[in-house]
Enzyme design. Sequence first.
Site: not given
Length: 158
Positions: A46, A48-50
Amino acid sequence: MTIQVGDKIPEGMFTVMGAEGPTGVSTADIFSGKKVVLFAVPGAFTPTCSAAHLPGFVVHVDDIKAKGVDTVACMSVNDVFVMHAWGQSANAEHLMMLADGNATFTEALGLVLDGSGFGMGTRSQRFAMIVDDGVVSLLNVDAGALEASSAEAILAAL
């Protein structure tokens, strides 16, 4: 009830990708007798996560371990194959990539995020914690943007 500083990590199991395929690893195996930084993301791959959360820990893992941390682990409510592929794509070989595929551990922590509005179902809130020998010594949960659970925030707290 949400886990708090001073609480013991609940017993549970994760799935990780081993040399011969998916394998289970218990919370006792991960946390007993060790200092662990555990951070959780709403979803592998996703935005922000990545783009920020996982990469921050990839960049700072050596600095974090230099402060006495034995293990840096990333958890998400994704299956083990997704977590493994995400870890490989992010050069996260020095992190433990934990799949909480059914959100069992996330629910035990009381840190569930309802992502059904985005078609994501049950997920984990974005958080990071420091766990000393199975006891939470720091818990940072982000209310929105990535801030308190970033690698930089955890590094500053160590």
